[in-house]
Design an enzyme around this catalytic site. Structure first.
Site, PDB file in Angstrom:
ATOM      1  N   ASP A  65       0.862  -1.305   0.121  1.00 29.54           N
ATOM      2  CA  ASP A  65      -0.103   0.095   0.060  1.00 29.54           C
ATOM      3  C   ASP A  65       0.788   1.191  -0.315  1.00 29.54           C
ATOM      4  O   ASP A  65       2.124   1.068   0.425  1.00 29.54           O
ATOM      5  CB  ASP A  65      -0.670  -0.032   1.217  1.00 29.54           C
ATOM      6  CG  ASP A  65      -1.867   1.295   1.562  1.00 29.54           C
ATOM      7  OD1 ASP A  65      -2.392   1.521   0.425  1.00 29.54           O
ATOM      8  OD2 ASP A  65      -1.816   1.524   2.559  1.00 29.54           O
ATOM      9  N   ASP A  71      -6.771  -2.450   3.371  1.00 30.47           N
ATOM     10  CA  ASP A  71      -5.851  -3.338   2.771  1.00 30.47           C
ATOM     11  C   ASP A  71      -6.193  -4.788   3.525  1.00 30.47           C
ATOM     12  O   ASP A  71      -5.395  -5.713   3.014  1.00 30.47           O
ATOM     13  CB  ASP A  71      -4.469  -2.976   3.521  1.00 30.47           C
ATOM     14  CG  ASP A  71      -4.116  -1.349   2.861  1.00 30.47           C
ATOM     15  OD1 ASP A  71      -4.232  -1.319   1.735  1.00 30.47           O
ATOM     16  OD2 ASP A  71      -3.563  -0.853   3.862  1.00 30.47           O
TER      17      ASP A  71
END
Length: 1135
Positions: free
Chosen positions: A486, A876
């Site tokens: 991420d 995530d």
């Protein structure tokens, strides 16, 4: 007016039966129609009778689901719908006559029309608002756990062997020796699973019991104090569709709500969506205007309205719905009222508060439309699957080969005996005799090994607070080939800081900002000492600029003032007197904080006015005339302000260099400076302005208004007016560079991981420009590498062209946006993944949580390689769970990712140590341990086979009872297990030469080649020990057992010593202790050794054992020496 399907809620029985209400032809909604959102207009549009069906079908030709949802049943008239007053929905109307028609919802259609104060029957249709992350319940626990364990061939084999011992004809030795290890493994596994699930249950219970305030219409009475409706507190799990929830500042939203009212008079509020899309900038949300206009929350309880919401989908950026205020109730029971059309307002994603986001400021009232499993947050999270390491799968495959070997060996021995007697029972007895070929202790050893590795990781002082949540996966860390990361909060700290201001002739760096403060103070007519409290300011930049001092300070004044005005930031004063800046972009907050640091402070802001405080403490006020907000298409933001003192009108604009370069006056420095700042990884914004006369502004306003009331091509017309009358020949004021601070050591970590052969992808919900900028500043993209951007792909031809280009340029970095990625995956899934996995770096922007998880799964499926995902936010979680190894970072965005991950770290840079040191060691050690334990089982089975074949193929056990129990435990366990402490290189070398890690990913440490080498070693050693024992056979059978068994134990201890690369104190101790235990145990096992031990302590015994061991072990030592000279291991070259 575009025709809108109108939703109503049936009132009197009579009017419901009639199914329509004759209405006046007045159309009060005409003016609002212009403002209607395009997507809502599509959803709410109505077509004339003649062509209606065909046109509806055409409009949704590319999305059959949407056709079903939006147009579905409105094309059919169902009379029986009149009997039911629960679910009421629109029927098509023409502009001359609007009839409101109710119908039953199809069970497959999940769209809903919910009235205010809905009946119980309607509320019970929708899923409960319960969070549930548990894997098991009381009934499914045992079946599921047993299935997970026994789907492995390994465990199933042992279960069958253990059960066979209960058949008298097959019984060999102690039942305990077969049942105990299996029971031990199962008990440990079940205990671990039960504990994990209990912890999950506690977390769920905590989330479900959070209290929320709900407006209560049942206990509502006119006697309650004005403006304060009655509220009741309910746990989040009891919320239902149709409830009106009162939300406080910093409260997490329990369900998907339509925003009805906010405490802000403008009807807006900010929410933090970090757990949904990973972005920490605040998002602006707008209340339904009709509800915001009400004088108090209390009136919401009497309003006669309903909300239509489309079927729940995953996309967090779209929502289609309408808000309908119905006509007043009929005067008489039997009357059919003649009233105006109900008012309909479109609802879009701007009006929605999604579950799991946080209200950033103020209070709000929301209407629950989706609960539980239908919320966007839940639809974007996937259920965790039980992860199994690749090493475990490989060992499972080897176990199948060994089983085939066992079966073949048993058949061969029975065949050589001519299938005499009850031969099938003999086959089974042989199978059980040879069952030690697949040692159950292998599972115990490997599981204990994993526990040791987890302990080492968690107690490593260089990576503090690292937690191993899935202890079955440490070996996977040594096989990673793709790292999906991420961006926000993982690679960056998400803290913005203004680093540079460039004004053409002069540039101010971070260390010379007090010079800006000085110039600004001069421009506002006060000395810097008095205005800013700074002493000994640097000499001014007069000498640098060829112009006069006054001119320089006025230019600084212009650019700083413009930056202080051209933004969407609102200052909020907290209870303790501090100020928080609210904005939808952290860049804007960084610039406003910077203008404050140089002396120009934002003190007040609403929709019509901005107030600033100058360095001398005076207040200056500006009237906001127009705002043109930033969009991802326009890439710029404009504002028209009028100075309250002078009355001067100015148009200010800031934006990305690519669009601003065409708008500002010709200059020779902008492009070059933007490129310089981009190379430093700074986010650039160009600041420009245009002074306007009152006449020019009046002319613009008139043209803009004319464009805004067009029915066709309105947005394009308005944009054209702005471009022609405002965005021309702007005066270029300056260029700002804002830095998004990176996490510690991100650059060196990414470089090390790349050298270790790991391909790195960055998946983010952020904009393309920002992501590209971070890719450069983190050195994800090497210095002169070409960056290929793919955005806004619409057709298959465009996608194919891009893929063809990439195929010929595999050394570039691909930057792709979410929509284009989805198009490529839908149309050319295999081709895209094939090309993308060969690229050195890939950056995917504007990714939804589900897209991130899909990418992880696709890479796993296509390449069959190990994928590691790392992230820090709720968005995530899906990606982390979809990966082979998920790593969560405990960050500003909360602990959600860290709790869902297999490994939890506090910093991105800890990944180096985790993979290159701990991962590498875990994998190497487990591979060595597994092969050694298999070798240990094979060698005793080979001896059994040789023994049986010499003694007339009788299925009689060579070693029985305690010898067999002791062999797998006390006599060899400690030395063999000490292999988990072995290491081939020290820590510094492993981190200095990441290429060592690349070697491991090829999987050569445990392969069919190494397995068959160990197989040959076992066959040679087993045969050598047994045949030599028979050659040196004494008069008694007892002697052959004692000689061969002693030789076998010594041989195993020597083999462990040969396998060790770096000796550890425990290894030495385990070898000595084991030898000592064996020597003592001889005295206690008189049935296998002489009762008085005369033979064991005789010289005959000693020299015979020595000869046997020398013959079995020395050839291997010689081969090892030769190999270390001829083909040394990569690691040994570094020592």
């Amino acid at each position: 007016m575009s025709e809108i399907p109108l939703n109503t809620f049936g009132r009197s029985r009579k009017s419901r039966r009639a199914g329509y209400a004759p209405l006046h032809n007045g159309e009060p909604g005409d003016e609002e129609d212009g403002e209607m959102h395009a997507s809502v207009r599509a959803a709410a549009s109505v077509n004339r009778k003649g062509k209606r069906r065909e046109r509806d079908r055409g409009r949704y030709a590319d999305d059959p689901e949407e056709e079903a949802t939006l147009l579905g049943d409105a094309l059919h008239e169902e009379d029986e719908a009149f009997e039911d007053n629960v679910h009421v929905e629109p029927r098509r109307e023409t502009s001359s006559q609007r009839s409101i028609l109710s119908r039953k919802a199809k069970s497959s259609d999940k769209s809903r029309t919910v009235p205010f104060r809905p009946p119980e029957k309607l509320q019970s249709k929708f899923p409960p608002n319960v969070i549930r992350n548990q894997k098991y319940n009381v009934f499914t626990f045992l079946p599921l756990v047993f299935y997970e364990q026994f789907k492995f061939f390994f465990n199933l084999y042992f279960l069958l062997v253990a059960l066979s011992q209960f058949v008298p004809a097959l019984k060999i030795g102690f039942i305990v020796t077969y049942v105990a290890p299996l029971a031990f493994v199962l008990t440990v596994t079940m205990g671990k699973e039960a504990y994990d699930d209990y912890k999950r249950n506690l977390r769920d219970r905590e989330a479900n019991s959070q209290k929320y305030l709900v407006l209560d219409h049942t206990e509502y009475s006119t006697s309650t104090p004005e403006g304060l409706p009655h509220t009741r507190s309910v746990p989040s799990s009891a919320l239902r569709v149709g409830d009106l929830v009162v939300l406080e500042k910093n409260q997490r939203l329990p369900a998907d709500l339509v925003l009805l009212r906010t405490s802000d008079s403008s009807g807006t509020c900010f929410i933090r969506t970090d757990q949904l899309d990973g972005e920490t900038d605040w998002k602006l949300r707008v209340a339904v205007p009709a509800c915001q206009k009400l004088s108090s929350d209390r009136e919401l309880l009497t309003v006669d309205a309903e909300i239509y919401a489309d079927a729940p989908i995953k996309d967090i950026h779209t929502f289609i719905g309408t808000f309908t205020i119905n006509s007043p109730p009929p005067l008489l029971e039997d009357d059919v009222p003649m009233v105006q059309v109900p008012t309909v307002e479109p609802l879009t994603a701007e009006n929605m508060l999604w579950a799991n986001t946080v209200l950033a400021a103020g209070t709000a009232v929301g209407f629950v439309v989706y609960t539980g499993a239908e919320t966007r947050a839940v639809m974007n999270t996937s259920h965790p699957e039980t992860k199994v390491g690749l090493l475990d799968l490989e060992i499972n495959r080897l176990a199948k080969i060994l089983c085939a070997v066992t079966f073949a060996l048993s058949l061969v021995l029975v065949a050589l005996n001519g299938f005499r007697g009850p031969w099938y029972i003999y086959v089974f007895r042989f199978l059980i005799l040879f069952s030690s070929i697949i040692p159950i202790s292998l599972r115990v050893n490997l599981d204990m090994g994993k526990t040791v590795y987890a302990h080492q990781i968690m107690n490593d002082s260089e990576i503090p607070d690292t937690i191993v949540r899935t202890s079955t996966l440490p070996e996977e860390l040594g096989r990673i080939e793709y790292l999906l990361s991420d961006k926000t909060g993982t690679l960056t700290q998400n803290e913005m800081e203004m680093k540079k201001l460039h004004m053409g002739t002069v540039s101010y760096g971070f260390d010379s900002m007090d010079e800006v403060a000085h110039q600004l103070a001069v421009a506002f007519g006060s000395s810097s000492e008095q205005g800013h409290g700074r002493q000994n300011s640097l000499a001014t930049g007069v000498q640098l600029a060829s112009r006069g001092r006054r001119d320089m300070s006025s230019r600084v004044h212009d650019v700083v003032l413009s930056l202080a005005l051209c933004h969407n930031v609102t200052p909020v004063y907290n209870d303790d007197g501090t100020v928080t800046y609210q904005a939808s972009s952290p860049d804007e907050v960084a610039i406003v904080k910077w203008t404050e640091s140089v002396g120009l402070r934002l003190t007040f802001r609403d929709r019509t006015r901005i107030e600033l405080q100058t360095p001398s403490g005076a207040r200056i006020s500006f009237e906001v005339l127009d705002i043109f907000p930033f969009t991802s298409e326009s890439k710029r933001m404009g504002i028209v302000v009028r100075d309250s003192q002078t009355g001067e009108v100015t148009f200010l604009q800031k934006g990305a260099d690519v669009v601003m370069a065409k708008i500002v006056q010709r200059n020779d420095w902008l492009e070059e400076e933007c490129a310089n700042m981009a190379r430093e990884g700074l986010r650039t914004l160009v600041m420009a302005r245009r002074r306007m006369s009152d006449q020019a502004y009046a002319h613009f306003k008139e043209q803009h208004h004319l464009a805004s009331i067009k029915l066709e091509g309105r947005n394009e017309a308005m944009t054209t007016v702005v471009a022609e009358l405002l965005e021309r020949d702007l005066e270029l004021l300056g260029l700002t560079g804002v830095e998004d601070k990176l996490q510690d050591d991100v650059k060196s970590t990414l470089e090390l991981l790349r050298n270790a052969g790991i391909k790195i992808w960055m998946l983010t919900g952020d904009k393309i420009e920002t992501a590209t900028c971070i890719a450069i500043s983190t050195k994800l993209v090497s210095r002169n590498q070409y960056i290929h951007q793919v955005a806004k792909l619409k057709t298959s031809d465009e996608a194919r062209d891009q893929l063809e280009f990439l195929q010929n340029k595999l050394d570039c970095c691909l930057v792709i946006d979410g929509d284009s990625l989805q198009l490529c995956l839908n149309l050319f899934k295999n081709e895209f993944i094939e090309i993308a996995t060969k690229l050195s770096a890939v950056v995917a922007c504007r990714c939804s949580p589900t897209q991130k998880a899909d990418v992880a799964r696709l890479i796993r499926k296509h390449t069959k390689k190990r994928v590691c995902c790392i992230g820090d936010g709720g968005n995530d979680v899906s990606m982390i769970q979809a990966a082979d190894v998920g790593v969560g970072i405990v960050g500003k965005e909360g602990k959600q990712a860290s709790l869902a991950a297999d490994f939890s770290v506090t910093q991105f840079s800890y990944l180096t140590k985790l993979l290159l040191w701990h991962g590498r060691n875990s994998y190497r050690r487990s591979a060595k341990l597994a092969q050694f334990v298999i070798h240990r089982g094979l060698i005793i089975s080979v001896m059994q086979a040789v023994f049986s074949s010499i003694f007339y193929f009788a299925p009689i056990a060579l070693y029985q009872g305690w010898l067999l129990v002791g062999y797998a435990t006390a006599y060899t366990m400690a030395p063999v297990f000490s292999l988990v402490l072995d290491r081939d290189v020290n820590e510094d070398l492993a981190l200095l030469y990441p290429e060592l890690y690349k070697e491991l990913t090829k999987g050569r440490v445990l392969s069919y080649k190494t397995f068959f080498m160990w197989l040959m070693i076992s066959v040679y050693q087993g045969a050598a020990i047994m045949l030599m024992s028979l050659v040196l056979f004494e008069s008694e059978f007892l002697n052959i057992v004692s000689i061969s068994f002693t030789a076998l134990i010594l041989n195993e201890l020597i083999m462990v010593a040969l396998e060790i690369t770096t000796w550890h104190v425990y290894m030495v101790l385990s070898e000595i202790a084991t030898l000592f235990i064996y020597a003592i145990s001889m005295a206690f096992l008189p049935e296998f050794f002489d009762a008085d031990l005369t033979f064991v302590i005789s010289t005959r015994f000693v020299w015979k054992v020595a000869v046997i061991v020398a013959i079995s072990a020395s050839p291997l030592y010689i081969i090892k020496l030769i190999r270390s000279r001829v083909a040394p291991a990569a690691s040994s070259k570094l020592l």
